[in-house]
Design a protein around this motif. Structure first.
Motif: not given
Length: 445
Positions: A225-233, A239-241, A292-297
């Motif tokens: 999950y930190r990778e998602f944050i670091a990548d600007g998620g 990535w978001w509905s 859901r946003a993480y999963a899309a990312w």
């Protein structure tokens, strides 16, 4: 209760089991409410939560309503407080303004109710009507109190002040767990007709056919999950509905709840203590929109509820659905992180004995797992014993969560147990795992 279809040998064994479960559950309630002073008990720590003293008297009131008055046919103990502790009449945000029972009076009320319940337990016939068959009403009250205990544990996580709850850390990993597990296309049995204390939304059992899919072998970890944050998620609307992006902006979400920047990394506050975020623990305190946003990312999606349950219960060797991933026996400390035994999720790989036959780990305990499924009844659903437990929540407003958390008791957790909440909620002990459709070459027999 032990086993999927096992009934106790006789009424005396059932009485003993019920009494033990009532006592064990009340001991947890006492721990959660005696760990703080009277000011903390009566204070509202978040508008999302009740004052702890409301939960305390509420569990006693439900026990009185269902067991003393309905099952036992006894005179009311405190009919004058029924409206105060009606969760539908009293929104959480308003409960601090009510003339609630003070702590000492609430505890005395619980003792009086419990004495009456134990007295009637010695006399009840478990064959009189469906409400008491196999001790269902007593099991329902045990589960209700344990659910409120988990809610009170979440309130403890939200309170400000020094730590008051203590528990040993969860076990360290003993198995390497990574990647995905492919689940073959086919039917499985979802839900139950046989678990005697299963609640109405878990019933009836029914056959469901699913195409082949892949599901993560473990919950998504803090490190991933930190990778998602670091990548600007959190800053990329791709990535978001639409609803999720609106909520992310309005709530100013930038990380899981209870996280804060700590130098180049992150720290996480757990029940009054700050600690560095550990990368191999399942991420917790994320809402459905974040999951859901993480999963899309990650190029995936959240599993449907049926996909989650098949991964948790289906045994390809026998073709049957188990009560738990490991079989039909009740969970032990070797199987899962449940019951407030520890105060945070265990690292991935800590419970190899709890894996499903397919090799999917930590489906029970640690974190509630968001699914993509709105909360509805199974085909053939019948409300029992009252609509307000499940049916009034059916619809698109709530998403289903499965599996239980470190704060969920074994009495209120099994492979068919269903939880639900609003997609924006993250004060609950919620995490997730991802899934995806099988590729054509994977789905060939």
């Amino acid at each position: 209760m032990t086993g999927t279809t096992t009934r106790p040998a006789g009424p005396e064994q059932l009485r003993s089991r019920i009494a033990a479960e009532l006592e064990r559950t009340r001991a947890r309630t006492a721990l959660l409410t005696e760990a703080v002073d009277e000011a903390d008990l009566t204070r509202q720590h978040s508008p999302l939560m009740s004052p702890l003293v409301w939960d305390l008297a509420h569990v006693g009131n439900q026990e009185e309503l269902w067991l003393v008055r309905d099952v036992g046919g006894r005179e009311p103990v405190r009919q004058d407080i029924d409206d105060l502790y009606d969760a539908f009449k009293q929104p959480r945000r308003d409960r601090p303004t009510l003339p609630l029972l003070p702590p000492q009076e609430a505890r005395a009320y619980l003792l009086t109710v419990r004495d009456k319940v134990l007295d009637l337990l010695d006399r009840v016939a478990f064959t009189e009507r469906p409400l008491v068959a196999d001790g269902f009403a007593f099991g329902m009250i045990v589960q209700h109190e344990q659910q409120h205990d988990e809610t009170m544990l979440a309130t403890h996580q939200l309170r400000v002040g020094p730590a008051v709850l203590h528990a040993p850390p969860p076990p360290e990993p003993t198995a390497g767990v990574d990647g995905e597990v492919l689940v073959a296309a086919g039917e499985f049995t979802m839900g139950t007709d046989t678990d005697p204390w299963a609640l109405d939304n878990e019933r009836p059992a029914h056959r469901v056919h699913l195409p082949a899919y892949a599901i993560d072998a473990a919950p998504v970890t803090n490190g991933r999950y930190r990778e998602f944050i670091a990548d600007g998620g959190y800053d990329d609307p791709r990535w978001w509905s639409p609803a999720g992006w609106r909520h992310r902006r309005e709530a100013e979400l930038v990380a899981p709840m209870h996280w804060r920047r700590d130098g180049d990394g992150w720290a996480y506050r757990r029940f009054g203590r700050w600690a560095p975020v550990r990368d191999d623990e399942p991420v917790v305190h994320v809402c459905y929109h974040e999951a859901r946003a993480y999963a899309a990312w990650a190029g995936k999606r959240l599993p449907t509820e049926a996909e989650w349950e098949k991964a948790a219960r289906w045994d390809p060797a026998s073709g049957r659905s188990r009560r738990y991933p490991w079989g039909d026996d009740d969970p032990t400390a070797e199987h899962a992180n449940l019951g407030q035994r520890h105060l945070w999720p265990a690292p991935v790989g800590a419970y190899p004995a709890g894996a499903s036959p397919l090799g999917v780990h930590q489906l029970i305990g640690d974190v509630w797992e968001w699914t993509s499924t709105p909360f509805r009844g199974h085909p053939g659903f019948t409300a029992f014993p009252y609509r307000e437990y499940s049916e009034v929540f059916f619809g698109d407003d709530h998403r289903v969560l499965r599996g239980g958390s470190f704060g969920t008791d074994r009495a209120a957790c099994r492979g068919t147990f269903r939880n639900w909440d609003f997609p924006i909620r993250r004060q609950i002990f919620s995490g997730f795992r991802c899934a995806r459709d099988a590729r054509p070459e994977e789905s060939q027999p």
